[in-house]
Design a protein around this motif. Sequence first.
Motif, short mmCIF file in Angstrom:
data_model
loop_
_atom_site.label_atom_id
_atom_site.label_comp_id
_atom_site.label_asym_id
_atom_site.label_seq_id
_atom_site.Cartn_x
_atom_site.Cartn_y
_atom_site.Cartn_z
N SER A 172 0.83 -1.21 0.00
CA SER A 172 0.00 0.00 0.00
C SER A 172 0.86 1.25 0.00
N PHE A 173 1.98 1.19 0.70
CA PHE A 173 2.92 2.32 0.77
C PHE A 173 3.45 2.67 -0.63
N LEU A 174 3.76 1.65 -1.40
CA LEU A 174 4.30 1.89 -2.75
C LEU A 174 3.25 2.45 -3.69
N LYS A 175 1.99 2.03 -3.52
CA LYS A 175 0.94 2.44 -4.43
C LYS A 175 0.32 3.78 -4.06
N THR A 176 0.34 4.10 -2.79
CA THR A 176 -0.34 5.32 -2.30
C THR A 176 0.58 6.53 -2.42
N LYS A 177 -0.01 7.66 -2.83
CA LYS A 177 0.76 8.88 -2.94
C LYS A 177 1.13 9.38 -1.55
N HIS A 178 2.42 9.65 -1.36
CA HIS A 178 2.93 10.10 -0.06
C HIS A 178 3.05 11.62 -0.05
N GLU A 179 2.88 12.18 1.12
CA GLU A 179 2.90 13.63 1.23
C GLU A 179 4.29 14.21 0.99
N PHE A 180 5.32 13.45 1.38
CA PHE A 180 6.69 13.98 1.29
C PHE A 180 7.62 13.18 0.36
N LEU A 181 7.27 11.95 0.11
CA LEU A 181 8.17 11.07 -0.65
C LEU A 181 7.61 10.77 -2.05
N ASP A 182 8.52 10.79 -3.07
CA ASP A 182 8.09 10.36 -4.40
C ASP A 182 8.32 8.85 -4.54
N ASP A 183 8.04 8.30 -5.69
CA ASP A 183 8.11 6.85 -5.88
C ASP A 183 9.51 6.30 -5.65
N SER A 184 10.51 6.97 -6.20
CA SER A 184 11.87 6.47 -6.05
C SER A 184 12.33 6.54 -4.60
N GLN A 185 11.92 7.57 -3.90
CA GLN A 185 12.30 7.70 -2.49
C GLN A 185 11.62 6.64 -1.63
N LYS A 186 10.37 6.32 -1.99
CA LYS A 186 9.66 5.27 -1.25
C LYS A 186 10.37 3.92 -1.44
N ARG A 187 10.76 3.64 -2.67
CA ARG A 187 11.46 2.38 -2.91
C ARG A 187 12.81 2.36 -2.19
N GLU A 188 13.47 3.50 -2.21
CA GLU A 188 14.77 3.57 -1.54
C GLU A 188 14.64 3.32 -0.04
N LEU A 189 13.57 3.84 0.52
CA LEU A 189 13.33 3.65 1.97
C LEU A 189 13.15 2.16 2.29
N LEU A 190 12.31 1.48 1.51
CA LEU A 190 12.08 0.06 1.75
C LEU A 190 13.35 -0.76 1.52
N GLU A 191 14.09 -0.42 0.47
CA GLU A 191 15.33 -1.16 0.18
C GLU A 191 16.34 -1.01 1.32
N THR A 192 16.37 0.18 1.90
CA THR A 192 17.29 0.41 3.02
C THR A 192 16.91 -0.44 4.23
N ILE A 193 15.61 -0.51 4.47
CA ILE A 193 15.13 -1.31 5.61
C ILE A 193 15.42 -2.79 5.38
N PHE A 194 15.16 -3.27 4.16
CA PHE A 194 15.35 -4.69 3.87
C PHE A 194 16.84 -5.08 3.78
N SER A 195 17.70 -4.10 3.59
CA SER A 195 19.13 -4.41 3.46
C SER A 195 19.78 -4.75 4.80
N LYS A 196 19.12 -4.37 5.89
CA LYS A 196 19.68 -4.64 7.21
C LYS A 196 19.29 -6.04 7.67
#
Length: 447
Positions: free
Chosen positions: A406-430
Amino acid sequence: MKLRIIAKYSIDGVTDGECIWEEKQDQFGTVEKTTKFSGEVLVEFQKDWSLFVERILSQNPSREEFLEKLGKKSDSLEQIVFGNSNPFWRSPGFRGSIQILVDPEFSSLPWEILRTHRGFLFQDSEFRRGIRITFIQKENLQRTNGILLVCNPVKTNLISSVTEECKSLYPILETKLPLRILKENNLTRVRFIEETNSVKYLHYAGHTEKKGIPLGEKDFLNTNDLAVHSFSNLNLVFINSCYSSFDSYEQSGLTTSFLKAGAKEVIGFLFPVESSLAKEIGIKFWKYFLSSKNSHKSITKIRKSLYKGSAKEIITAISLVHFSTQKQTNIYKRIIGITVVLLFLFFFIVFSDNRKEPIKVENLDTLEPTTVAERKTKEQVVLQKDVLLNRISQLKNPEFRKMAFSFLKTKHEFLDDSQKRELLETIFSKENSEEKMYYEFKTRSGF
């Protein structure tokens, strides 16, 4: 490709020679190759060849016997001139045209009998023969489109054939070109030079000798006398007589003299030629030439016809020499071709303009061309997205999995699509547990 045959004077007074030509090699690219040959041996070959021609004309052997002997003569000339070097035109892969530029000292040799990978040079329609001269003749501006026909049998046994040749040529030439005629009784040195100076073509029918054109019983129009005049008005000269193309160490022949005087193309015979054959060749040539305006094709057609005949006819084909290095094109065909192209372009432009509709600028969507870098970026994004979605689908916590999608599909107030993906990738990398990742996700994403 040009082959230059140069005369070089040796210490003992005999003219030696050298061949120079350019050749492409894999290792060095285009290189200039040379071979040197003995003038003394070449003179012996010339004498032997003259005797060979006399025997052929007198005995007229079978075609098979003649061609066998001709092959031996060809191999002998090649050995004398090229030695152990292989002439470039003997290579099976050779596809170009051949031009031989010869110093007058070696012009009388039958270079046309040299072999190629497809036969003899005289059978090659692309073969050209020329001479090397040391000066450029001044331009003669007195040019008309006329032709001069000189009828000069000299010898009693030639009167009949020369008369027939001139009678046959008269209607052929007169209907196509302004015609001037010089007969034996009116042929003087002054008249010949005067008439030759004002025409475009010249045909000589009759007797000539190695030293020039006989005028009356004792006088001669010497070849050296011809060479000092300016006959650049002449586009084509045909000296239809024995030895008209013969050169020697002492003096130039008739064809060479006309070339030195500025004539563009000259046709003649290296050796004696039967009067009946000469008459037939002269008539056929002008018929072919006046219809095609191409001297090379006309000579090629005659040579092919002669080559199908007897030994006498084949030796005549070899003797028939065409001095020219100009590649002719049919001007009428060129004009027609250019006209057709221009008309096509004209109609294309006209009809294209009629079919065009007004273009509305506001409806145009500007599409920027996709660069290679952009394509690579898109491919990488798609690949990354696939990896990320796979990683989310592997989450065991259904609520975390649902919120991540839902986070990836929903428009975020502060983050664009690439930033949303980057956030998830950072979390999953740990290397953390799903609970910690879920907590970090909620904290950082604001979901």
